[in-house]
Design a protein around this motif. Structure first.
Motif, PDB file in Angstrom:
ATOM      1  N   PHE A 158      26.749  40.993  49.326  1.00  0.00           N
ATOM      2  CA  PHE A 158      26.516  40.362  48.030  1.00  0.00           C
ATOM      3  C   PHE A 158      26.513  38.851  48.203  1.00  0.00           C
ATOM      4  O   PHE A 158      27.276  38.305  48.997  1.00  0.00           O
ATOM      5  N   SER A 159      25.677  38.181  47.419  1.00  0.00           N
ATOM      6  CA  SER A 159      25.722  36.722  47.354  1.00  0.00           C
ATOM      7  C   SER A 159      25.465  36.298  45.919  1.00  0.00           C
ATOM      8  O   SER A 159      24.824  37.007  45.156  1.00  0.00           O
ATOM      9  N   GLY A 160      26.017  35.163  45.570  1.00  0.00           N
ATOM     10  CA  GLY A 160      25.897  34.671  44.207  1.00  0.00           C
ATOM     11  C   GLY A 160      27.203  34.830  43.457  1.00  0.00           C
ATOM     12  O   GLY A 160      28.272  34.573  44.006  1.00  0.00           O
ATOM     13  N   SER A 161      27.110  35.273  42.215  1.00  0.00           N
ATOM     14  CA  SER A 161      28.281  35.400  41.351  1.00  0.00           C
ATOM     15  C   SER A 161      28.390  36.805  40.774  1.00  0.00           C
ATOM     16  O   SER A 161      27.389  37.378  40.374  1.00  0.00           O
ATOM     17  N   THR A 186      22.646  38.746  44.232  1.00  0.00           N
ATOM     18  CA  THR A 186      21.722  39.472  45.091  1.00  0.00           C
ATOM     19  C   THR A 186      22.544  40.370  46.009  1.00  0.00           C
ATOM     20  O   THR A 186      23.697  40.080  46.318  1.00  0.00           O
ATOM     21  N   SER A 187      21.923  41.476  46.429  1.00  0.00           N
ATOM     22  CA  SER A 187      22.632  42.400  47.303  1.00  0.00           C
ATOM     23  C   SER A 187      21.691  42.943  48.365  1.00  0.00           C
ATOM     24  O   SER A 187      20.473  42.948  48.190  1.00  0.00           O
ATOM     25  N   PHE A 239      31.604  40.382  50.728  1.00  0.00           N
ATOM     26  CA  PHE A 239      31.640  39.418  49.634  1.00  0.00           C
ATOM     27  C   PHE A 239      31.653  37.979  50.148  1.00  0.00           C
ATOM     28  O   PHE A 239      31.920  37.054  49.385  1.00  0.00           O
ATOM     29  N   SER A 240      31.376  37.782  51.431  1.00  0.00           N
ATOM     30  CA  SER A 240      31.449  36.438  52.011  1.00  0.00           C
ATOM     31  C   SER A 240      30.425  35.485  51.405  1.00  0.00           C
ATOM     32  O   SER A 240      30.599  34.271  51.461  1.00  0.00           O
ATOM     33  N   GLY A 241      29.361  36.001  50.805  1.00  0.00           N
ATOM     34  CA  GLY A 241      28.350  35.150  50.191  1.00  0.00           C
ATOM     35  C   GLY A 241      28.577  34.877  48.715  1.00  0.00           C
ATOM     36  O   GLY A 241      27.757  34.225  48.068  1.00  0.00           O
ATOM     37  N   LEU A 242      29.693  35.368  48.171  1.00  0.00           N
ATOM     38  CA  LEU A 242      29.976  35.144  46.755  1.00  0.00           C
ATOM     39  C   LEU A 242      30.586  33.762  46.531  1.00  0.00           C
ATOM     40  O   LEU A 242      31.412  33.316  47.312  1.00  0.00           O
TER      41      LEU A 242
END
Length: 148
Positions: A39-42, A4-5, A70-73
């Motif tokens: 961004f979060s996820g992969s 997700t972004s 990218f802290s939520g990746l």
């Protein structure tokens, strides 16, 4: 996990100066604006198209800098590295600095593939924004030369 972004735009205002009254009060004009693309996820083979589309949205705007959050990746694969390198190269040619926010999930792949010296990584969005607006971080250049 899917990707997700989210996109936000920020501006660095000098709190010691009062903004001048403008004839067009509904127009947002500010120096030192930057975009935060979160961004979060992969980022993997399955989410590569979504990652590329989000990066394209960011590059189409008019900003003085870009923060990729990218802290939520929880995973950043090789396809993400390839797309990130291309994005940073394109932004550098347009003189737009790009900085990254993220932890070990992102920094380790950058180190392993040799991109770490070319990508400035920060711990928080605030630190990254401050570097763009106050420290005047220049555009990243990742043009590698291959010795003959």
């Amino acid at each position: 996990m899917s990707l997700t972004s989210s996109t936000t735009f920020r501006s660095a205002f000098d709190p010691t100066q009062e903004p001048e009254a403008k004839a067009h009060s509904r127009q947002f004009v500010s120096p030192n604006s930057y975009c935060v693309q979160g961004f979060s996820g992969s980022v993997d083979r399955d989410s590569a198209a979504d990652f590329a589309a989000a990066l394209d949205r960011v590059s189409s705007g008019t900003v003085d800098g870009i923060v990729l959050d990218f802290s939520g990746l929880n995973f950043f694969g090789t396809v993400g590295l390839v797309l990130l390198r291309s994005f940073i190269d394109d932004a550098g040619r347009r003189f737009i600095p790009v900085v990254v926010v993220g932890g070990r999930t992102v920094t380790r792949p950058l180190e392993l593939c040799g991109m770490a010296p070319y990508v400035k990584v920060f711990e928080t969005i605030e630190d990254a924004g401050r570097a763009l607006t106050q420290d005047r971080v220049g555009p990243s250049t990742m043009e590698f030369t291959v010795p003959e």
